[in-house]
Design a protein around this motif. Structure first.
Motif, PDB file in Angstrom:
ATOM      1  N   VAL A   1      -8.376   4.205  22.336  1.00 31.71           N
ATOM      2  CA  VAL A   1      -7.630   4.438  23.584  1.00 31.71           C
ATOM      3  C   VAL A   1      -7.781   5.894  24.025  1.00 31.71           C
ATOM      4  O   VAL A   1      -7.994   6.186  25.210  1.00 31.71           O
ATOM      5  CB  VAL A   1      -6.137   4.086  23.411  1.00 31.71           C
ATOM      6  CG1 VAL A   1      -5.332   4.474  24.649  1.00 31.71           C
ATOM      7  CG2 VAL A   1      -5.980   2.599  23.143  1.00 31.71           C
ATOM      8  N   GLU A   2      -7.722   6.818  23.056  1.00 31.15           N
ATOM      9  CA  GLU A   2      -7.905   8.239  23.388  1.00 31.15           C
ATOM     10  C   GLU A   2      -9.313   8.484  23.923  1.00 31.15           C
ATOM     11  O   GLU A   2      -9.506   9.219  24.899  1.00 31.15           O
ATOM     12  CB  GLU A   2      -7.687   9.098  22.142  1.00 31.15           C
ATOM     13  CG  GLU A   2      -6.240   9.190  21.707  1.00 31.15           C
ATOM     14  CD  GLU A   2      -6.100   9.983  20.427  1.00 31.15           C
ATOM     15  OE1 GLU A   2      -5.092  10.693  20.299  1.00 31.15           O
ATOM     16  OE2 GLU A   2      -6.988   9.893  19.546  1.00 31.15           O
TER      17      GLU A   2
ATOM     18  N   PHE B   1     -11.281   6.315  25.385  1.00 32.39           N
ATOM     19  CA  PHE B   1     -11.375   5.729  26.728  1.00 32.39           C
ATOM     20  C   PHE B   1     -10.756   6.668  27.765  1.00 32.39           C
ATOM     21  O   PHE B   1     -11.332   6.917  28.823  1.00 32.39           O
ATOM     22  CB  PHE B   1     -10.678   4.364  26.748  1.00 32.39           C
ATOM     23  CG  PHE B   1     -10.655   3.728  28.109  1.00 32.39           C
ATOM     24  CD1 PHE B   1     -11.782   3.082  28.595  1.00 32.39           C
ATOM     25  CD2 PHE B   1      -9.515   3.773  28.900  1.00 32.39           C
ATOM     26  CE1 PHE B   1     -11.783   2.508  29.858  1.00 32.39           C
ATOM     27  CE2 PHE B   1      -9.503   3.204  30.155  1.00 32.39           C
ATOM     28  CZ  PHE B   1     -10.633   2.567  30.638  1.00 32.39           C
ATOM     29  N   CYS B   2      -9.566   7.198  27.424  1.00 26.97           N
ATOM     30  CA  CYS B   2      -8.887   8.121  28.338  1.00 26.97           C
ATOM     31  C   CYS B   2      -9.754   9.363  28.565  1.00 26.97           C
ATOM     32  O   CYS B   2      -9.873   9.844  29.693  1.00 26.97           O
ATOM     33  CB  CYS B   2      -7.532   8.560  27.771  1.00 26.97           C
ATOM     34  SG  CYS B   2      -6.284   7.289  27.909  1.00 26.97           S
TER      35      CYS B   2
ATOM     36  N   LEU C   1     -12.619   8.490  30.855  1.00 22.15           N
ATOM     37  CA  LEU C   1     -12.104   8.184  32.195  1.00 22.15           C
ATOM     38  C   LEU C   1     -11.722   9.454  32.948  1.00 22.15           C
ATOM     39  O   LEU C   1     -12.064   9.634  34.118  1.00 22.15           O
ATOM     40  CB  LEU C   1     -10.897   7.248  32.082  1.00 22.15           C
ATOM     41  CG  LEU C   1     -10.242   6.884  33.408  1.00 22.15           C
ATOM     42  CD1 LEU C   1     -11.121   5.920  34.195  1.00 22.15           C
ATOM     43  CD2 LEU C   1      -8.869   6.263  33.201  1.00 22.15           C
ATOM     44  N   PHE C   2     -11.009  10.356  32.265  1.00 17.09           N
ATOM     45  CA  PHE C   2     -10.517  11.535  32.979  1.00 17.09           C
ATOM     46  C   PHE C   2     -11.595  12.596  33.168  1.00 17.09           C
ATOM     47  O   PHE C   2     -11.521  13.377  34.123  1.00 17.09           O
ATOM     48  CB  PHE C   2      -9.253  12.078  32.301  1.00 17.09           C
ATOM     49  CG  PHE C   2      -8.106  11.116  32.457  1.00 17.09           C
ATOM     50  CD1 PHE C   2      -7.666  10.772  33.722  1.00 17.09           C
ATOM     51  CD2 PHE C   2      -7.517  10.517  31.357  1.00 17.09           C
ATOM     52  CE1 PHE C   2      -6.643   9.853  33.894  1.00 17.09           C
ATOM     53  CE2 PHE C   2      -6.500   9.595  31.514  1.00 17.09           C
ATOM     54  CZ  PHE C   2      -6.051   9.262  32.786  1.00 17.09           C
TER      55      PHE C   2
ATOM     56  N   MET D   1      -4.209  15.061  32.284  1.00 17.14           N
ATOM     57  CA  MET D   1      -4.299  13.852  31.451  1.00 17.14           C
ATOM     58  C   MET D   1      -5.308  14.017  30.315  1.00 17.14           C
ATOM     59  O   MET D   1      -5.089  13.526  29.215  1.00 17.14           O
ATOM     60  CB  MET D   1      -4.659  12.630  32.307  1.00 17.14           C
ATOM     61  CG  MET D   1      -3.537  12.136  33.184  1.00 17.14           C
ATOM     62  SD  MET D   1      -1.995  11.818  32.317  1.00 17.14           S
ATOM     63  CE  MET D   1      -2.487  10.510  31.204  1.00 17.14           C
TER      64      MET D   1
ATOM     65  N   ALA E   1      -4.375  13.586  26.491  1.00 16.98           N
ATOM     66  CA  ALA E   1      -5.045  12.559  25.690  1.00 16.98           C
ATOM     67  C   ALA E   1      -5.807  13.168  24.528  1.00 16.98           C
ATOM     68  O   ALA E   1      -5.860  12.587  23.442  1.00 16.98           O
ATOM     69  CB  ALA E   1      -5.993  11.749  26.563  1.00 16.98           C
ATOM     70  N   THR E   2      -6.414  14.352  24.744  1.00 12.52           N
ATOM     71  CA  THR E   2      -7.233  14.932  23.670  1.00 12.52           C
ATOM     72  C   THR E   2      -6.725  16.313  23.266  1.00 12.52           C
ATOM     73  O   THR E   2      -5.858  16.416  22.418  1.00 12.52           O
ATOM     74  CB  THR E   2      -8.721  14.981  24.085  1.00 12.52           C
ATOM     75  OG1 THR E   2      -8.868  15.807  25.238  1.00 12.52           O
ATOM     76  CG2 THR E   2      -9.250  13.595  24.362  1.00 12.52           C
TER      77      THR E   2
ATOM     78  N   PHE F   1      -2.887   2.876  35.863  1.00 15.57           N
ATOM     79  CA  PHE F   1      -2.533   4.195  35.338  1.00 15.57           C
ATOM     80  C   PHE F   1      -1.281   4.108  34.451  1.00 15.57           C
ATOM     81  O   PHE F   1      -1.233   4.713  33.374  1.00 15.57           O
ATOM     82  CB  PHE F   1      -2.310   5.168  36.505  1.00 15.57           C
ATOM     83  CG  PHE F   1      -2.050   6.583  36.081  1.00 15.57           C
ATOM     84  CD1 PHE F   1      -3.037   7.320  35.456  1.00 15.57           C
ATOM     85  CD2 PHE F   1      -0.817   7.177  36.308  1.00 15.57           C
ATOM     86  CE1 PHE F   1      -2.809   8.636  35.053  1.00 15.57           C
ATOM     87  CE2 PHE F   1      -0.582   8.487  35.912  1.00 15.57           C
ATOM     88  CZ  PHE F   1      -1.581   9.216  35.289  1.00 15.57           C
TER      89      PHE F   1
ATOM     90  N   LEU G   1      -2.179   2.552  31.196  1.00 20.00           N
ATOM     91  CA  LEU G   1      -2.959   3.492  30.390  1.00 20.00           C
ATOM     92  C   LEU G   1      -2.064   4.544  29.731  1.00 20.00           C
ATOM     93  O   LEU G   1      -2.200   4.842  28.533  1.00 20.00           O
ATOM     94  CB  LEU G   1      -3.998   4.174  31.289  1.00 20.00           C
ATOM     95  CG  LEU G   1      -5.130   4.893  30.571  1.00 20.00           C
ATOM     96  CD1 LEU G   1      -5.988   3.888  29.815  1.00 20.00           C
ATOM     97  CD2 LEU G   1      -5.989   5.660  31.565  1.00 20.00           C
TER      98      LEU G   1
ATOM     99  N   ALA H   1      -0.167   2.887  26.948  1.00 22.38           N
ATOM    100  CA  ALA H   1      -1.014   2.663  25.769  1.00 22.38           C
ATOM    101  C   ALA H   1      -1.260   3.978  25.029  1.00 22.38           C
ATOM    102  O   ALA H   1      -1.179   4.046  23.797  1.00 22.38           O
ATOM    103  CB  ALA H   1      -2.340   2.043  26.197  1.00 22.38           C
ATOM    104  N   LEU H   2      -1.523   5.026  25.790  1.00 18.24           N
ATOM    105  CA  LEU H   2      -1.777   6.340  25.181  1.00 18.24           C
ATOM    106  C   LEU H   2      -0.547   6.832  24.433  1.00 18.24           C
ATOM    107  O   LEU H   2      -0.651   7.367  23.319  1.00 18.24           O
ATOM    108  CB  LEU H   2      -2.176   7.337  26.281  1.00 18.24           C
ATOM    109  CG  LEU H   2      -2.682   8.700  25.823  1.00 18.24           C
ATOM    110  CD1 LEU H   2      -3.963   8.562  24.997  1.00 18.24           C
ATOM    111  CD2 LEU H   2      -2.947   9.608  27.025  1.00 18.24           C
TER     112      LEU H   2
ATOM    113  N   VAL I   1      -0.210   4.970  21.148  1.00 20.02           N
ATOM    114  CA  VAL I   1      -1.184   5.482  20.178  1.00 20.02           C
ATOM    115  C   VAL I   1      -0.747   6.829  19.621  1.00 20.02           C
ATOM    116  O   VAL I   1      -0.753   7.057  18.404  1.00 20.02           O
ATOM    117  CB  VAL I   1      -2.593   5.608  20.831  1.00 20.02           C
ATOM    118  CG1 VAL I   1      -3.534   6.393  19.936  1.00 20.02           C
ATOM    119  CG2 VAL I   1      -3.165   4.238  21.106  1.00 20.02           C
ATOM    120  N   LYS I   2      -0.315   7.733  20.506  1.00 21.19           N
ATOM    121  CA  LYS I   2       0.094   9.072  20.067  1.00 21.19           C
ATOM    122  C   LYS I   2       1.308   8.995  19.135  1.00 21.19           C
ATOM    123  O   LYS I   2       1.360   9.672  18.121  1.00 21.19           O
ATOM    124  CB  LYS I   2       0.428   9.955  21.282  1.00 21.19           C
ATOM    125  CG  LYS I   2      -0.770  10.315  22.131  1.00 21.19           C
ATOM    126  CD  LYS I   2      -1.561  11.427  21.498  1.00 21.19           C
ATOM    127  CE  LYS I   2      -2.780  11.774  22.337  1.00 21.19           C
ATOM    128  NZ  LYS I   2      -3.700  12.666  21.630  1.00 21.19           N
TER     129      LYS I   2
END
Lengths: 307, 67
Positions: A48-49, A51-52, A55-56, A111, A115-116, B27, B30, B33-34, B37-38
């Motif tokens: 998921v990370e 993918f984010c 995407l971003f 974002m 995410a990262t 969005f 997403l 989901a993020l 996960v976090k």
């Protein structure tokens, strides 16, 4: 009835026009480059990370595309290739493009950071700044080296993908950046040699028009020579491997051969065979970059299978 | 001439609104989901924290029993 009639004429944008603002074809290249950078990095993100992240990064690229269209609307209106873009054709207002570009820039950077990591977000912010302010606003209209400078913006995605996974810039990320950076000029100038462009009408200095075609041919050769070391050295880093090494040797030799052929011939010969060599080198340069990145992926796959 | 309630303009606007709605919904999904996960990763990362805390809490207790 006249009130309703006054709305007719296609002045109002469709959803697709806003998508066009983001330059979806460029975004697909950004997705590929960033994905390779992320996948070959010696760290794994949760799907998921990851993918984010992709995407971003792509959205950031799209945002800079919208800002570029906002700034370059006057050039786009003059050139045939770009006249049908959303702003020059009147479907999207310049102010809308600016607002969308700024909003998406902010969203993509924040974002990606969430995410990262912050380093990746900072790099994405710098890329947008570089492409819009340094390239589009400042240097594109004043120097024939604009392609070289613009190439730097296009070279950032694999580096951002790498940093999203690892949190820092390393020699591998730097070399992937240099690979695209050095590849862009010979790739684009090969195109400029056979495309009858109207950059002159738009007052954008292009090497073929400011320095002539003979000089552009020399530039294609010397920039290809300068590209080779960066491309080959990548084979000796931690992300290189047998597949990349073989691909780099063969593809670089072929690119050098093509660039040499471009340099050694003159306009008369080129016109006689309708720029056959220039067209084939341009087409080959696309495969060159794509296959080198695929080779990096293949070596990463081999490493995973080899444990 | 009859008044057309559904003008072509309305279709276009509906398309835009629908597109924006889908993008916003995606969005939200997403970000959710993020977040999951976090939070899950954070929980795994701090999995040993409870044991450590118990240790630090019990230590002063045993220490306190000494004169």
């Amino acid at each position: 009835m006249t009130d309703i009639r006054s709305y007719e004429g296609g002045g109002e944008a469709r959803f697709g026009d806003y998508v066009q603002l983001l330059k979806p074809r460029v975004m697909s290249l950004v997705v590929f480059a960033a994905l390779v950078g992320l996948l070959v990095a010696p760290a794994t993100l949760h799907p998921v990370e990851a993918f984010c992240a992709i995407l971003f990064i792509a959205l950031g690229g799209g945002a800079s595309g919208a800002l570029n269209m906002w700034w370059d609307a006057d050039i786009d209106a003059v050139m045939r290739r770009t006249q049908s873009r959303p702003i020059p054709s009147g479907r999207v207002e310049p102010g809308e493009a600016l607002a969308i570009g700024l909003a998406l820039s902010g969203i993509s950077v924040v974002m990606l950071g969430l995410a990262t990591n912050l380093m990746a977000a900072a790099l994405l912010a710098f890329t947008i700044f570089f492409y819009v302010v340094i390239y589009s606003v400042w240097l594109k209209r004043i120097t024939p080296q604009n392609i070289v400078i613009g190439g730097a913006a296009g070279a950032f995605p694999p580096m951002i993908g790498w940093v999203a996974a690892t949190g820092s810039v390393s020699i591998e990320a730097f070399l992937m950046f240099m690979l695209i950076f050095m590849w862009t000029p010979p790739h684009f100038w090969a195109l400029a040699l056979f495309m009858k462009s109207d950059y002159g009408d738009a007052k954008v200095p292009m090497l073929t028009e400011t320095h002539g075609r003979k000089s552009t041919r020399a530039h294609v050769w010397w920039y290809t020579v300068a590209l080779v070391p960066f491309s080959v050295v990548l084979a000796f880093t931690t992300i290189g491997g047998p597949v990349y090494m073989a691909a780099a040797l063969i593809l670089n030799l072929m690119f050098l051969r093509g660039a040499w052929a471009i340099w050694r011939r003159d306009e008369t010969a080129a016109e006689a065979d309708r720029y056959r060599v220039e067209k084939s080198v341009f087409r080959f340069s696309l495969y060159y970059l794509f296959l080198l990145f695929v080779a990096l992926l293949a070596d990463a796959g081999l490493r995973v299978m080899g444990g | 001439m009859a008044l057309r309630v559904e003008h072509e303009m309305h279709h276009r606007r509906f398309g835009r609104n629908l597109g924006l709605g889908v993008v916003l919904a995606a969005f939200v999904v997403l970000v959710f989901a993020l977040t999951v996960v976090k939070v899950t990763q954070g929980a795994r990362f701090h999995a040993d924290d409870g044991k450590k805390n118990t240790g630090t809490v019990t230590q002063p207790a045993t220490g306190g029993s000494q004169p």
